[in-house]
Design a protein around this motif. Structure first.
Motif, PDB file in Angstrom:
ATOM      1  N   PHE A 345       0.872  -0.935  -0.328  1.00 34.70           N
ATOM      2  CA  PHE A 345      -0.013   0.219   0.007  1.00 34.70           C
ATOM      3  C   PHE A 345       1.234   1.559  -0.139  1.00 34.70           C
ATOM      4  O   PHE A 345       1.928   1.338   0.159  1.00 34.70           O
ATOM      5  N   ILE A 346       0.305   2.137  -0.821  1.00 32.54           N
ATOM      6  CA  ILE A 346       0.896   3.866  -1.134  1.00 32.54           C
ATOM      7  C   ILE A 346       0.008   4.499   0.161  1.00 32.54           C
ATOM      8  O   ILE A 346      -1.248   5.042   0.354  1.00 32.54           O
ATOM      9  N   ASP A 347       0.880   5.080   1.141  1.00 32.61           N
ATOM     10  CA  ASP A 347      -0.099   6.238   2.799  1.00 32.61           C
ATOM     11  C   ASP A 347       0.610   6.944   2.979  1.00 32.61           C
ATOM     12  O   ASP A 347       0.615   8.024   3.394  1.00 32.61           O
ATOM     13  N   ALA A 348       2.142   7.744   2.032  1.00 30.75           N
ATOM     14  CA  ALA A 348       2.846   8.735   2.302  1.00 30.75           C
ATOM     15  C   ALA A 348       4.107   8.165   0.822  1.00 30.75           C
ATOM     16  O   ALA A 348       4.298   8.013   0.339  1.00 30.75           O
ATOM     17  N   LEU A 368      -4.977   3.223  -9.903  1.00 28.19           N
ATOM     18  CA  LEU A 368      -4.666   2.973  -8.982  1.00 28.19           C
ATOM     19  C   LEU A 368      -5.769   2.301  -8.173  1.00 28.19           C
ATOM     20  O   LEU A 368      -6.213   2.823  -8.700  1.00 28.19           O
ATOM     21  N   ALA A 369      -6.006   1.615  -6.939  1.00 28.16           N
ATOM     22  CA  ALA A 369      -6.946   1.112  -6.491  1.00 28.16           C
ATOM     23  C   ALA A 369      -6.846   1.457  -4.328  1.00 28.16           C
ATOM     24  O   ALA A 369      -6.549   1.868  -4.109  1.00 28.16           O
ATOM     25  N   LEU A 370      -8.554   1.879  -3.841  1.00 22.38           N
ATOM     26  CA  LEU A 370      -8.500   1.505  -2.490  1.00 22.38           C
ATOM     27  C   LEU A 370      -8.711   0.380  -1.950  1.00 22.38           C
ATOM     28  O   LEU A 370      -8.723  -0.621  -3.352  1.00 22.38           O
ATOM     29  N   ASN A 422       1.900  11.239  -6.195  1.00 19.35           N
ATOM     30  CA  ASN A 422       2.015  11.817  -5.133  1.00 19.35           C
ATOM     31  C   ASN A 422       1.272  11.669  -4.136  1.00 19.35           C
ATOM     32  O   ASN A 422       0.024  12.457  -3.821  1.00 19.35           O
ATOM     33  N   TYR A 423       1.040  10.640  -2.118  1.00 20.35           N
ATOM     34  CA  TYR A 423       0.043  11.297  -1.867  1.00 20.35           C
ATOM     35  C   TYR A 423      -0.261  12.222  -1.360  1.00 20.35           C
ATOM     36  O   TYR A 423      -2.093  12.262  -0.634  1.00 20.35           O
ATOM     37  N   GLU A 424      -0.133  12.776  -0.306  1.00 19.37           N
ATOM     38  CA  GLU A 424      -0.135  13.536  -0.218  1.00 19.37           C
ATOM     39  C   GLU A 424      -0.650  14.847  -0.541  1.00 19.37           C
ATOM     40  O   GLU A 424      -1.839  15.705  -0.610  1.00 19.37           O
ATOM     41  N   GLU A 425      -0.164  15.223  -1.528  1.00 17.13           N
ATOM     42  CA  GLU A 425      -1.081  16.212  -2.854  1.00 17.13           C
ATOM     43  C   GLU A 425      -2.073  15.298  -3.785  1.00 17.13           C
ATOM     44  O   GLU A 425      -2.582  16.228  -4.966  1.00 17.13           O
ATOM     45  N   THR A 441      -3.257  13.559 -15.613  1.00 18.74           N
ATOM     46  CA  THR A 441      -3.575  13.582 -14.648  1.00 18.74           C
ATOM     47  C   THR A 441      -4.384  13.828 -13.265  1.00 18.74           C
ATOM     48  O   THR A 441      -5.081  14.482 -13.677  1.00 18.74           O
ATOM     49  N   PHE A 442      -4.208  13.031 -12.690  1.00 17.10           N
ATOM     50  CA  PHE A 442      -5.698  13.095 -11.724  1.00 17.10           C
ATOM     51  C   PHE A 442      -5.120  13.943 -10.873  1.00 17.10           C
ATOM     52  O   PHE A 442      -4.392  13.657  -9.835  1.00 17.10           O
ATOM     53  N   ARG A 443      -6.395  15.187 -10.308  1.00 13.82           N
ATOM     54  CA  ARG A 443      -5.821  15.320  -8.682  1.00 13.82           C
ATOM     55  C   ARG A 443      -7.272  15.126  -8.092  1.00 13.82           C
ATOM     56  O   ARG A 443      -8.420  15.156  -7.795  1.00 13.82           O
ATOM     57  N   THR A 444      -6.926  14.834  -6.831  1.00 16.53           N
ATOM     58  CA  THR A 444      -7.845  13.961  -5.826  1.00 16.53           C
ATOM     59  C   THR A 444      -7.237  14.252  -4.705  1.00 16.53           C
ATOM     60  O   THR A 444      -6.652  15.002  -4.158  1.00 16.53           O
ATOM     61  N   LYS A 445      -8.013  14.107  -3.047  1.00 20.37           N
ATOM     62  CA  LYS A 445      -7.566  13.829  -2.131  1.00 20.37           C
ATOM     63  C   LYS A 445      -7.907  12.211  -1.794  1.00 20.37           C
ATOM     64  O   LYS A 445      -8.829  11.889  -1.436  1.00 20.37           O
ATOM     65  N   PHE A 446      -6.730  11.740  -1.542  1.00 21.57           N
ATOM     66  CA  PHE A 446      -6.776  10.496  -0.858  1.00 21.57           C
ATOM     67  C   PHE A 446      -6.771  10.198   0.631  1.00 21.57           C
ATOM     68  O   PHE A 446      -6.432  10.084   1.793  1.00 21.57           O
TER      69      PHE A 446
END
Length: 491
Positions: A345-348, A368-370, A422-425, A441-446
């Protein structure tokens, strides 16, 4: 009494350990004595060989110079003897003419005067040059060995090269390359080359007694820096050391320097893969018979009395090539969700990986997927996944998909895609991996950790991990940080 026995037991144990240390030391000293004898003989033989070689060179030079002296003497001897012979003949002729002339002077006949006068006038002596054609000086063949003698007298054993120091502040780790730079305490004209050694490790600091990776050696480096290219960073660190070498001996290795080689490393989670996907390490191939084979195995299992622990189905499912599933407590993907996930997993942070796919695949997706992506969900068709999707069924197209909405991308279809997160952004970008051209580019909030996700139908792909974020991608992200290349309807 018991305390005394315990005290004696401790002292005895300590003495036994000390005896073992002394025994080991004695063995080492004996081995050192043997090595000293052999090494001394070797360097003496080398010294005698070098002096024999030097004598041979001097003998060759001597023979060459003696030959030149002999050639010069022979040439001058020939010139002088030729001139001496000519002069002797002319003198003999002149003496005969003088005798004839004196006799003619005593004669009274006029015809004799005319004939003798003509002969005397043509005497060879008048045509001779009395300047020597060669000199007897051989001073130009003299030699002065003063400088050479001083050089020979200065011959001594080569000093052991000084220990280099790796300049940590000058070393660079980027784009899966490592540039290492070092320097000597002071210049040394006798240095012939440097040997660099490096080893992968997951531990920072001094090397441990048992390391998983061996030392790799790069020999014959002429400069005081070296760049390792084409690396795959499958460990957290790399340890380096370098030594200087002259023509005869190598110096001591430098102090170890450990450089961090951060990169995103993951494997494919075979336990999550659809039954029609054949997972081999980091490669996936569509297998149209995959699901049928499993069903046949299960049917065969039900028809036999085999133990479940040794059934063909269990053996197939627990293949050593499969890794423990990251989808804890959930079944693999099924129906038309021909999907497989990564196992990390990517969390940072910022992460990057690349995927090479068969452009002839009927369908392919990467993104990417949740963790709550449903087992029936196709990538991009729910709010739990983002992807770039290749459709090669009726006509070829490349689209960005999220939450069952799509946007067609107006760009050439590459054979390798780079994925940047870029997880934070909350940025997920896709690049042409060869040209590092931004595709979307997708812009979202993980709001929770995400995981690499892939799907393929009637095709294949392979993933390359252990990659750092390329400099070109970092530059592109900084340039586009104030703008969004995504479709707002997709995020």
């Amino acid at each position: 009494m018991g305390d005394q026995k315990e005290s004696l037991r401790k002292i005895t144990t300590t003495l036994a350990l000390k005896n073992e240390e002394i025994t080991n030391f004695i063995c080492c000293q004996k081995q050192s004595l043997e090595n000293l004898e052999g090494n001394s003989s070797r360097v003496q033989e080398d010294l005698e060989t070098e002096f024999s070689s030097l004598h041979s060179v001097l003998d060759d030079i001597k023979d060459s110079m003696v030959t030149r002296i002999k050639q010069e003497r022979a040439s001058r001897t020939y010139e002088l003897q030729s001139q001496l012979s000519a002069c002797s003949k002319a003198l003999e002729s002149s003496e005969e003419l003088l005798e004839v002339a004196n006799q003619t002077l005593c004669s009274s006949e006029a015809d004799d005067f005319t004939q003798v006068t003509s002969s005397v006038t043509m005497a060879p002596a008048f045509r001779l040059s009395l300047k020597a054609k060669a000199t007897d000086s051989m001073s130009h063949m003299m030699v002065d060995f003063t400088q050479e003698r001083e050089m020979l007298q200065a011959i001594k054993f080569l000093p052991v090269p000084a220990t280099p120091e790796i300049l940590v502040s000058e070393c660079q780790v980027c784009d899966n390359t490592v540039m290492v730079q070092w320097a000597l305490p002071e210049p040394d004209s006798k240095i012939d080359h440097y040997d660099l050694e490096y080893r992968r490790t997951n531990h920072e600091g001094p090397p441990r007694t048992r390391e998983d990776y061996p030392w790799m050696v790069v020999e014959g480096i002429r400069e005081t820096e070296y760049t390792l290219t084409g690396l795959r960073f499958d460990t957290h660190y790399m340890t380096f050391r370098v030594k200087a070498c002259n023509k005869a001996v190598a110096g001591e290795f430098s102090e170890l320097v450990t450089l961090e080689t951060h990169a995103f490393l993951f494997k494919l989670d075979a336990g999550s893969a659809h039954q029609n996907l054949k997972v081999e390490d980091l490669s996936v191939e569509w297998d149209s018979c995959g699901g049928k084979v499993i069903q046949d195995i299960r049917k065969d299992k039900n028809r036999t009395n085999q133990s479940p622990m040794h059934s063909p189905a269990r053996t197939a499912m627990n293949s050593p090539k499969r890794v423990p599933s990251a989808r804890v407590g959930r079944d693999r993907f099924t129906a038309e969700s021909y999907t497989v996930l990564g196992d990390t997993f990517i969390d940072a942070g910022q992460q990057y990986w690349e995927v090479r796919f068969d452009k002839e695949s009927k369908a392919f997706a990467v993104g990417l997927a949740l963790r709550n992506l449903g087992r029936f969900d196709q990538l991009g068709k729910s709010n739990a996944s983002w992807c770039i999707h290749l459709n090669n069924w009726l006509q070829q197209s490349l689209t960005a998909k999220h939450n069952n909405k799509a946007r067609t991308l107006d760009c050439p279809i590459p054979d390798r895609i780079g994925v940047y997160c870029n997880y934070e952004e909350g940025a997920l970008s896709f690049y042409n991996a060869r040209t590092k051209t931004l595709m979307h580019t997708f812009r979202t909030k993980f709001t929770q950790p995400v995981i690499p996700a892939f799907s393929v139908w009637n095709g294949s792909f392979s993933v390359q991990t252990g990659l750092q974020v390329p400099s070109a991608v970092q530059s592109s992200q900084r340039k586009n940080s104030g703008t969004s290349s995504s479709n707002t309807s997709l995020t």
